[in-house]
Design a protein around this motif. Structure first.
Motif, PDB file in Angstrom:
ATOM      1  N   ASN A 494       2.723   5.497  -3.190  1.00 39.72           N
ATOM      2  CA  ASN A 494       2.805   4.780  -2.229  1.00 39.72           C
ATOM      3  C   ASN A 494       1.811   4.901  -1.371  1.00 39.72           C
ATOM      4  OD1 ASN A 494       5.046   2.635  -3.518  1.00 39.72           O
ATOM      5  ND2 ASN A 494       6.131   3.658  -3.530  1.00 39.72           N
ATOM      6  N   LEU A 497      -0.939   2.361  -1.105  1.00 40.43           N
ATOM      7  CA  LEU A 497      -0.098   1.590  -0.345  1.00 40.43           C
ATOM      8  C   LEU A 497      -0.320   1.081   1.632  1.00 40.43           C
ATOM      9  CD1 LEU A 497       0.834  -1.438  -1.003  1.00 40.43           C
ATOM     10  CD2 LEU A 497       3.196  -0.641  -0.999  1.00 40.43           C
ATOM     11  N   GLU A 501      -1.735  -2.040   3.990  1.00 45.23           N
ATOM     12  CA  GLU A 501      -1.013  -2.865   4.602  1.00 45.23           C
ATOM     13  C   GLU A 501      -0.597  -2.575   5.833  1.00 45.23           C
ATOM     14  OE1 GLU A 501       3.343  -1.996   3.463  1.00 45.23           O
ATOM     15  OE2 GLU A 501       3.281  -2.691   1.939  1.00 45.23           O
ATOM     16  N   TYR A 507      -4.358  -7.354   4.604  1.00 49.26           N
ATOM     17  CA  TYR A 507      -3.391  -7.852   3.723  1.00 49.26           C
ATOM     18  C   TYR A 507      -2.341  -8.429   3.911  1.00 49.26           C
ATOM     19  CZ  TYR A 507       0.282  -5.536   0.971  1.00 49.26           C
ATOM     20  OH  TYR A 507       1.061  -5.293   0.140  1.00 49.26           O
ATOM     21  N   ARG A 533      -2.097   3.658  -8.419  1.00 54.02           N
ATOM     22  CA  ARG A 533      -1.064   2.894  -8.357  1.00 54.02           C
ATOM     23  C   ARG A 533      -0.756   2.200 -10.241  1.00 54.02           C
ATOM     24  NH1 ARG A 533       2.002   1.830  -4.761  1.00 54.02           N
ATOM     25  NH2 ARG A 533       2.637  -0.713  -5.014  1.00 54.02           N
ATOM     26  N   THR A 559       4.854  -6.011  -2.309  1.00 50.70           N
ATOM     27  CA  THR A 559       2.995  -6.065  -3.618  1.00 50.70           C
ATOM     28  C   THR A 559       4.273  -7.412  -4.266  1.00 50.70           C
ATOM     29  OG1 THR A 559       3.966  -4.969  -4.610  1.00 50.70           O
ATOM     30  CG2 THR A 559       3.016  -3.810  -2.737  1.00 50.70           C
TER      31      THR A 559
END
Length: 682
Positions: A494, A497, A501, A507, A533, A559
């Protein structure tokens, strides 16, 4: 769920904050394995990592451990080597570069015990069948860096429970760079399960942090290889509980450590199956075969439910957020009743982690009565209030809530109000995530152990007392006996991620409220994101090896399966191979736009999950050297084989999965197609 309190960036920053608090140990020591017979030996056959001139040799059921008390180094040798490399000692753990004085050495038929005065430690190694149990005891505040693992050249890959699980070759350049960026995780939540393992020619070696609280593991990239350095904090504040680790050799499958951890939990009486949970609450069985979706706008309408029924969808989990101050966000009793009539689980979003001034709170979940803000806020060691996400209010102490509950019934009243709508499920954000706090308030002092105990108690209150099918975020291993499903466990890496984000322009943010772009705006991630990922060659169904048949786990809620169009096919194959539901963000527009894709995926997945969702994962194999063709097995019922490659393999087309019923021989093929591009937020 739609409020800013449910913002995924809040969890990202909370995660980053927790990570910054972790301290990576510098020098670490080594761990070993004991036997039923103990004797002193010279340094014959001493591995290069062992620095003591004398060793204790201990024989276990199927291997032999040599422990060097002065350096805490450990080597191991299998009794029945699978091949010639296994005939050599394997360095299992390394310790301090300098030797420490040893006093009061005692040995017995199955253990050894001694003191290290310089470090204020009592050390005990004990043989327990084929597992080596190591116990350290301290009586003063100190950090013990031990063990350092992974340096033996016979070890080839790290098996790492980051979320669902990763398989990382120790010399992999890509992952060595990642290790430099985010090296440390705590073992009670930073890792989904409190162990790490290595693969070698003879099988696997696993290190289980029995003492998961106050234990940290840090990846280090040196000498062209990854190593893992563990450390443990002894604190008077916690009562100086011992630091305990177990080490054992395991099977040859890359998911053997997960299977063996499952067995360890069963032996300790800490494992609860979905069948057991469904026995206590029959509604739990409705998770089997269900797709999961968070609904927005007209996704909260009866018309939306009619669309699902038209598609012959008879199992769904539907989550929603609402704010009593915004009437258009409310979910009606008729909607809940109709969803239940169709066989669905329907759940409100809630969280107990944040408190704000009721006069200015930006989310209804953050409003508490009886002056809980600011009196119930966590207080840091500096005497400051622990701020909530982005400076919003504060982190609400679970101990403050627990102490007030008998008189004020804050939790009881809140959950009773939500349950009165007729819901049969509940999503409690954050409680199973794994982030645990110290609270230095004089009115409600708390340690991470107390925090965890409080969280487990209030999750049980919802699941058992209220009879609701409970889910939470991430599903750290210690929460598995209580929760029935976890959103986010299937995710890995993550750290790639969170920055994506935070780029709200690309995003998507939390506007408009009825259709937030964070859920509906498609994103094209870069190659590093894809590789970290969703590259199947690095992914492992490790969490499923431990908890399939106990917890239904999914990817993160922000997600959904439509979020990254270029990755949709691979993500679907991973989920089907692991027998996991897909996560969706839905309203009428999204459902109609993806109607064919939703229906065909549901028609393939749902019957499989109904048959297998309560069964253990029993096998995982790579069928090609590049690890692009993979096979799982569940119980003795079904094998699933997925081809992530770009060419056919053994008659299996590329980007397809085949289910084979082992008893009847029936085969079923599914080839997910790219989804239509999601429409932007309106």
């Amino acid at each position: 769920m739609c409020s800013s309190a449910a913002n995924p960036e809040r969890r990202a920053r909370r995660f980053e904050f927790a990570r910054r608090r972790l301290k990576c140990g510098a020098s670490l020591w080594v761990l070993g394995l004991l036997s039923a017979q103990v004797f002193l030996s010279g340094d014959r056959g001493l591995a290069s990592a062992a620095t003591s001139p004398r060793a204790l040799t201990l024989r276990l059921d199927d291997w032999e451990a040599r422990i060097y008390p002065e350096s805490l180094a450990v080597t191991g040798r299998m009794k029945s080597p699978a091949n010639e490399t296994a005939e050599k000692d394997t360095v299992l753990a390394q310790g301090a570069a300098q030797r420490s004085g040893v006093e009061d050495l005692e040995t017995g038929p199955d253990h050894a015990r001694w003191k290290i005065p310089d470090l204020g430690l009592i050390v005990e190694f004990k043989a327990e069948k084929h597992r080596l149990h190591i116990r350290f005891q301290a009586d003063k505040d100190t950090k013990l860096p031990w063990p350092i693992t992974g340096r033996d050249p016979s070890l080839s890959a790290l098996i790492y429970p980051d979320g669902e699980g990763l398989y990382i070759p120790l010399d992999d350049k890509f992952w060595r760079e990642i290790a430099r960026r985010e090296p440390c995780r705590d073992t009670h939540g930073g890792l989904s399960m409190p162990f790490w393992s290595y693969r070698w020619a003879g099988g696997t070696w696993t290190y289980l942090a029995v003492s998961d609280l106050q234990t940290t593991v840090c990846l280090s990239a040196s000498g062209g290889r990854l190593t893992v350095r563990a450390s443990h904090d002894f604190r008077e504040r916690d009562g100086f509980p011992p630091y305990e680790i177990e080490i054992w050799p395991g099977g040859n499958s890359p998911v053997s450590p997960g299977l063996e951890y499952r067995q360890w939990l069963i032996e300790k009486g800490r494992y609860v199956t979905l069948d057991q949970k469904a026995h206590d609450n029959p509604e739990v069985s409705k998770l089997l075969g269900a797709a999961h979706a968070y609904v927005f706008g007209d996704g909260k309408s009866l018309g939306f439910l009619r669309e699902l029924a038209r598609l012959h969808v008879d199992r769904m989990w539907l989550g929603y957020g609402e704010d009593a101050r915004q009437k258009d966000s409310l979910v009606g009793r008729d909607y809940i009743a109709e969803a239940k009539r169709l066989g669905y689980l329907v759940a409100p979003y809630d969280t107990f982690e944040n408190a704000q001034d009721p006069k200015s709170a930006d989310a209804s979940e953050s409003i508490w009565g009886a002056g809980l803000y600011p009196a119930g806020c966590i207080v840091t060691v500096r005497g400051e209030i622990q701020k909530g996400f982005a400076g919003r209010g504060c982190e609400l102490s679970s101990e403050a809530l627990a102490l007030r509950e008998p008189g004020e019934r804050n939790l009881e009243n809140r959950t009773a109000e939500r349950a009165s709508s007729g819901v049969n499920s509940y999503f409690l954000d954050s409680d199973a995530f794994g982030e645990l706090f110290d609270d230095y308030s004089k009115a409600h002092p708390m340690t991470p152990e107390v925090d965890r105990r409080n969280r487990l108690a209030r999750m049980r209150m919802i699941a058992e007392n209220r009879g609701l099918v409970l889910g939470s975020e991430a599903g750290a291993a210690w929460s598995a006996p209580v929760i029935a499903f976890a959103h986010g466990t299937e995710a890995v890496s993550n750290e790639f991620l969170w920055p994506l984000e935070r780029d709200r322009q690309n995003y998507g943010g939390w506007w408009p409220p009825a259709r937030p772009a964070v859920f509906f705006k498609p994103v094209k991630p870069d190659e590093d994101f894809r590789k970290a990922r969703y590259d199947p060659s690095y992914r492992l169904p490790l969490y499923q090896a431990a908890f399939h048949g106990s917890v239904v786990s999914l990817d993160r809620w922000e997600t959904p399966i439509t979020k990254f169009p270029s990755l949709t096919q691979v993500r679907i194959l991973l989920e089907l191979l692991y027998n996991l539901p897909s996560m969706w963000s839905l309203d009428l527009n999204e459902l109609r736009q993806n109607e064919d894709a939703f229906r065909t995926l549901y028609d393939f997945f749902s019957p499989l999950h109904r048959a297998l969702g309560d069964q253990p994962l029993t096998g995982f194999d790579w069928l090609t050297l590049d690890r692009t063709v993979q096979r799982t097995r569940f119980g003795d019922e079904i094998e699933l084989t997925a081809n992530f490659g770009r060419t056919p393999s053994r008659s299996l087309p590329p980007l397809c999965i085949e289910a084979r019923w082992l008893k009847s021989g029936r085969r079923q093929l599914f080839c997910p197609q790219p989804f239509p591009r999601s429409s932007p937020a309106r």
